[in-house]
Write a protein that holds these residues in place. Sequence first.
Motif, mmCIF file in Angstrom:
data_model
loop_
_atom_site.group_PDB
_atom_site.id
_atom_site.type_symbol
_atom_site.label_atom_id
_atom_site.label_comp_id
_atom_site.label_asym_id
_atom_site.label_seq_id
_atom_site.Cartn_x
_atom_site.Cartn_y
_atom_site.Cartn_z
ATOM 1 N N VAL A 207 0.837 -1.204 0.000
ATOM 2 C CA VAL A 207 0.000 0.000 0.000
ATOM 3 C C VAL A 207 0.869 1.250 0.000
ATOM 4 N N CYS A 208 1.936 1.256 0.783
ATOM 5 C CA CYS A 208 2.843 2.412 0.818
ATOM 6 C C CYS A 208 3.489 2.650 -0.541
ATOM 7 N N ILE A 209 3.903 1.580 -1.210
ATOM 8 C CA ILE A 209 4.513 1.717 -2.529
ATOM 9 C C ILE A 209 3.517 2.274 -3.537
ATOM 10 N N VAL A 210 2.290 1.799 -3.496
ATOM 11 C CA VAL A 210 1.259 2.276 -4.419
ATOM 12 C C VAL A 210 0.954 3.752 -4.168
ATOM 13 N N VAL A 211 0.797 4.131 -2.919
ATOM 14 C CA VAL A 211 0.499 5.531 -2.585
ATOM 15 C C VAL A 211 1.652 6.433 -3.008
ATOM 16 N N ARG A 212 2.884 5.996 -2.750
ATOM 17 C CA ARG A 212 4.046 6.796 -3.135
ATOM 18 C C ARG A 212 4.100 6.965 -4.652
ATOM 19 N N SER A 213 3.774 5.915 -5.390
ATOM 20 C CA SER A 213 3.754 5.985 -6.848
ATOM 21 C C SER A 213 2.674 6.949 -7.335
ATOM 22 N N MET A 214 1.503 6.922 -6.696
ATOM 23 C CA MET A 214 0.416 7.829 -7.073
ATOM 24 C C MET A 214 0.806 9.278 -6.810
ATOM 25 N N ILE A 215 1.463 9.541 -5.686
ATOM 26 C CA ILE A 215 1.897 10.897 -5.357
ATOM 27 C C ILE A 215 2.941 11.368 -6.368
ATOM 28 N N LYS A 216 3.876 10.492 -6.706
ATOM 29 C CA LYS A 216 4.918 10.824 -7.677
ATOM 30 C C LYS A 216 4.294 11.143 -9.038
ATOM 31 N N ASP A 217 3.320 10.332 -9.480
ATOM 32 C CA ASP A 217 2.639 10.579 -10.749
ATOM 33 C C ASP A 217 1.884 11.899 -10.723
ATOM 34 N N LYS A 218 1.235 12.197 -9.617
ATOM 35 C CA LYS A 218 0.467 13.441 -9.500
ATOM 36 C C LYS A 218 1.398 14.653 -9.591
ATOM 37 N N LYS A 219 2.558 14.571 -8.942
ATOM 38 C CA LYS A 219 3.515 15.679 -8.976
ATOM 39 C C LYS A 219 4.097 15.881 -10.370
ATOM 40 N N SER A 220 4.195 14.798 -11.141
ATOM 41 C CA SER A 220 4.757 14.915 -12.482
ATOM 42 C C SER A 220 3.689 15.251 -13.519
ATOM 43 N N HIS B 159 -7.004 9.447 -13.991
ATOM 44 C CA HIS B 159 -8.096 9.547 -14.947
ATOM 45 C C HIS B 159 -7.624 9.882 -16.345
ATOM 46 N N CYS B 160 -6.474 10.507 -16.462
ATOM 47 C CA CYS B 160 -6.034 10.946 -17.775
ATOM 48 C C CYS B 160 -4.524 10.829 -17.880
ATOM 49 N N GLY B 161 -4.072 10.133 -18.892
ATOM 50 C CA GLY B 161 -2.645 10.015 -19.126
ATOM 51 C C GLY B 161 -2.132 11.054 -20.091
ATOM 52 N N GLY B 162 -3.005 11.993 -20.524
ATOM 53 C CA GLY B 162 -2.608 13.033 -21.451
ATOM 54 C C GLY B 162 -2.766 12.626 -22.904
#
Length: 48
Positions: free
Chosen positions: A18-31, A36-39
Amino acid sequence: MNGTVGTFIVLAVLVAVVCIVVRSMIKDKKSGKSLHCGGDCRKCKGCH
């Protein structure tokens, strides 16, 4: 007592995942990425 150790190990692995998934989501959001959208407008058909 052996059941308690097994439960603890499973819980520790679950928390780690769960920690790895949350960290990945935060990293993706910051980038600038989003869940919902990959661009790529061809795939999401006009989400922006």
